[in-house]
Write an enzyme that holds these catalytic residues in place. Structure first.
Site, PDB file in Angstrom:
ATOM      1  N   LYS A  99     -45.814 -61.573  47.894  1.00 54.57           N
ATOM      2  CA  LYS A  99     -46.428 -62.862  48.225  1.00 54.57           C
ATOM      3  C   LYS A  99     -47.162 -63.354  46.983  1.00 54.57           C
ATOM      4  O   LYS A  99     -47.802 -62.553  46.287  1.00 54.57           O
ATOM      5  CB  LYS A  99     -47.395 -62.653  49.398  1.00 54.57           C
ATOM      6  CG  LYS A  99     -48.039 -63.914  49.952  1.00 54.57           C
ATOM      7  CD  LYS A  99     -48.928 -63.561  51.143  1.00 54.57           C
ATOM      8  CE  LYS A  99     -49.545 -64.773  51.805  1.00 54.57           C
ATOM      9  NZ  LYS A  99     -50.361 -64.411  52.991  1.00 54.57           N
ATOM     10  N   SER A 143     -49.111 -67.078  57.155  1.00 50.88           N
ATOM     11  CA  SER A 143     -48.941 -67.729  55.877  1.00 50.88           C
ATOM     12  C   SER A 143     -47.944 -67.028  54.951  1.00 50.88           C
ATOM     13  O   SER A 143     -47.506 -67.603  53.975  1.00 50.88           O
ATOM     14  CB  SER A 143     -50.291 -67.819  55.166  1.00 50.88           C
ATOM     15  OG  SER A 143     -50.779 -66.514  54.889  1.00 50.88           O
ATOM     16  N   SER A 191     -51.150 -63.304  59.390  1.00 44.58           N
ATOM     17  CA  SER A 191     -50.161 -63.810  58.431  1.00 44.58           C
ATOM     18  C   SER A 191     -49.052 -62.853  58.015  1.00 44.58           C
ATOM     19  O   SER A 191     -48.150 -63.254  57.292  1.00 44.58           O
ATOM     20  CB  SER A 191     -50.861 -64.309  57.179  1.00 44.58           C
ATOM     21  OG  SER A 191     -51.414 -65.570  57.448  1.00 44.58           O
TER      22      SER A 191
HETATM   23  N1  GLN Z   1     -53.143 -68.645  60.514  1.00 48.79           N
HETATM   24  C1  GLN Z   1     -54.435 -68.112  60.262  1.00 48.79           C
HETATM   25  C2  GLN Z   1     -55.200 -69.063  59.368  1.00 48.79           C
HETATM   26  O1  GLN Z   1     -54.712 -70.096  59.126  1.00 48.79           O
HETATM   27  C3  GLN Z   1     -54.322 -66.752  59.626  1.00 48.79           C
HETATM   28  C4  GLN Z   1     -53.876 -66.809  58.230  1.00 48.79           C
HETATM   29  C5  GLN Z   1     -53.782 -65.473  57.558  1.00 48.79           C
HETATM   30  O2  GLN Z   1     -53.676 -64.437  58.214  1.00 48.79           O
HETATM   31  N2  GLN Z   1     -53.847 -65.490  56.251  1.00 48.79           N
HETATM   32  O3  GLN Z   1     -56.263 -68.796  58.909  1.00 48.79           O
END
Ligand code: GLN
Length: 537
Positions: free
Chosen positions: A97, A172, A196
């Site tokens: 990532k 994400s 994410s």
């Molecule tokens: N979807 C969640 C957020 O927007 C979690 C994102 C993540 O785990 N980085 O914060």
């Protein structure tokens, strides 16, 4: 052993699981250079329609693969003991990532504000992968600063879901999930702050694990919310996920929150045999939390999850209903704690130290212009929310209260473990992957898709999402949540689920988008979004 009579295998090394690639490297049937080339070729012809990747440096990857081959050749010459001493990831391509530092390479975190920035050092996980002999293939797309659930908040355009190219891969870490599902990489790393890794794994039909907070060092990872962020693996099967976790886990003095807890070697010896794997389920006590079958959950998803739980029960697991009464507060408290920490972490992007630098008069004007232009709308929303929650007069009411509720969420899980339950089983996400644009105008609808994953981060626990079936032709994940430091037990259970569903018809279904990607015919995800009129605002 590679079955050279199997047409899929001979034409397509990239479809093998990493453990089969590893076996082929040891016998000399395949080389790391050949493996790297098979993946690089795929990325070159297919990624236009997928956009899972932000940076791939073909020459660098090829050079690293050649080095792996040199070590392999030496080990083969030295005999079986030398070969056995190589890490299972030796010579295996890995996707990262794009918030993980690789010395000298770009790290954008999906943001314009980091355009042009080059990492001055390797992240701890990068060092660990290098010492395992893994070949870093490149960097994958993500929501800006890991804020989002669809990868649509990437400043570099969205990623498509290999199961339906008009849908999001989740987020994400959507680029890592899509890359693994499309056979662009056998394994990948993501980060999970509120879901994410697990949520995109669920939406792309792959395995994804968030380790216990503190299991993996965050050194060299672009921070979102430091008390919640964890790095973890994506893979197409449980054994590969376990091997990748083994490579990256363990104490690192440069991250004081990384724990001096031993990394179990058992991660490298999960059973290959389905019978043996399934037998691990006998007598295991699983808790089914009533609160996780939330209102508004898609019936098709609930049905797949319940069927998977029935499968575990038939294999000898004891399934009982449990209650995690503070589940409902997970979302509200997460959206105080995570933005508060983010607002502090993102203060460093000042136009002087990193990436983008916009000149607009004096130092303050430069700062405002850089941040105004460099951050996207979702990141600005979080900074405003977090700054507000931390401001004088509101700190106790918001941040202080949220931290207290966080303790209650953790206590819910502690009570379940104290009752003798070995793991909690739940949906990963209340729905399947949605269409581009469907939730972009409604941040709360997007936030709500993480209800089943957020509490696990708030409690610091390990969680894994494994493919459990299809609903309307789209993948559904089963989430297993374990005790702190219980990754090995969790992976054994996940491997058990994999074994008892090994012959299921849904396992034979190929992601339907792959054919169009292979033909190199698919429009780019950005073109699809433009056609739908659904861009990020
Ligand atoms: N979807 C969640 C957020 O927007 C979690 C994102 C993540 O785990 N980085 O914060």
């Amino acid at each position: 052993m590679i079955d050279r009579d199997d047409p899929i295998v001979t034409t397509d090394l990239a479809r093998l699981p990493a453990h089969a690639m590893a076996a082929a490297l040891r016998t000399g049937e395949a080389s790391a250079t050949e493996l790297a080339a098979a993946h690089l070729d795929r990325i070159e012809t297919e990624d236009g329609g997928l956009h899972a990747w932000l940076h791939v440096d073909r020459a660098g990857v090829t050079a690293a693969a050649r080095e792996s081959d040199v070590v392999l050749a030496r080990a083969r010459a030295d005999g079986p003991a030398a070969l056995a001493g190589l890490h299972p990831l030796h010579g295996i391509p890995v996707a990262l990532k794009d918030l993980i530092s690789v010395r000298g390479g770009p790290v954008t975190a999906g943001s314009r504000i980091l355009a042009g920035y080059r990492a001055p050092y390797d992240a701890h996980v990068t060092e660990r992968l290098r010492s395992a002999g893994a070949v870093i293939l490149g960097k994958t797309n993500m929501d800006e600063f890991a804020m989002g659930s669809s990868t649509e908040h990437s400043a570099y355009g969205p990623t498509a879901n290999p199961w339906d190219l008009e849908r999001v891969p989740g987020g994400s870490s959507g680029g890592s999930a899509a890359a693994v599902a499309a056979h662009h990489a056998p394994v990948a790393l993501g980060t999970d702050t509120g879901g994410s890794i697990r949520q995109p794994a669920s939406h792309c039909g792959v395995v994804g694990m968030k380790p216990t907070y503190g299991r993996v060092s965050r050194y060299g990872i672009v921070a979102f919310a430091s008390s919640l962020d964890q790095v973890g693996p994506f893979a197409r099967d449980v054994r590969d996920a376990a091997a990748l976790l083994h490579a990256i886990a363990g104490r690192d003095d440069r991250d004081s929150t990384s724990a001096p807890v031993p990394v179990p070697d058992g991660l490298l010896s999960l059973p290959a045999s389905d019978d043996e794997a399934a037998s691990a389920l006998r007598g295991v006590r699983l808790g089914l939390p009533r609160e996780y079958f939330v209102e508004g959950m898609e019936p098709g998803v609930a049905a797949v999850v319940r069927e998977a739980v029935d499968g575990l029960r038939s294999a000898g697991a004891i399934v009982e209903e449990v209650s995690l009464p503070h589940t409902d507060y997970g979302l509200a408290t997460y959206y105080i704690v995570a933005p508060a920490e983010a607002s502090a972490n993102l203060a460093r992007y000042d136009g002087i130290r990193y990436g983008l630098s916009v000149r607009d008069g004096d130092v303050l004007a430069d700062y405002l212009a850089t941040r105004g232009r460099g951050f996207g709308p979702e990141v600005k929303r979080r900074i405003i929310l977090g700054t507000y929650a931390l401001s004088a007069g509101y700190y106790d009411a918001f941040y202080g209260t949220a931290q207290k509720v966080r303790t209650l969420i953790r206590a819910d899980f502690d009570a379940v473990w104290a009752s003798g339950v070995d793991a909690v089983v739940a949906p990963t996400s209340p729905g399947v992957a949605w269409r581009f644009g469907e939730k972009l105008d409604d941040p709360v609808a997007m936030y709500l898709t993480d209800v089943c994953t957020l509490p696990v981060n708030m409690a610091g626990l390990p969680g894994i999402s494994v493919p459990a079936g299809l609903s309307g032709g789209l993948p559904v994940g089963l989430q297993l949540i374990g005790r702190p430091w219980g990754e090995l037990e969790l992976l054994r259970l996940a491997r058990g689920h994999e074994a008892v569903t090994a012959a299921a018809a849904w396992r034979t279904v190929e992601p339907p988008g792959l054919a169009a990607l292979r033909a190199g015919e698919a429009p780019t995800p950005a073109e699809r979004v433009a056609a739908l009129g659904a861009g990020d605002r």
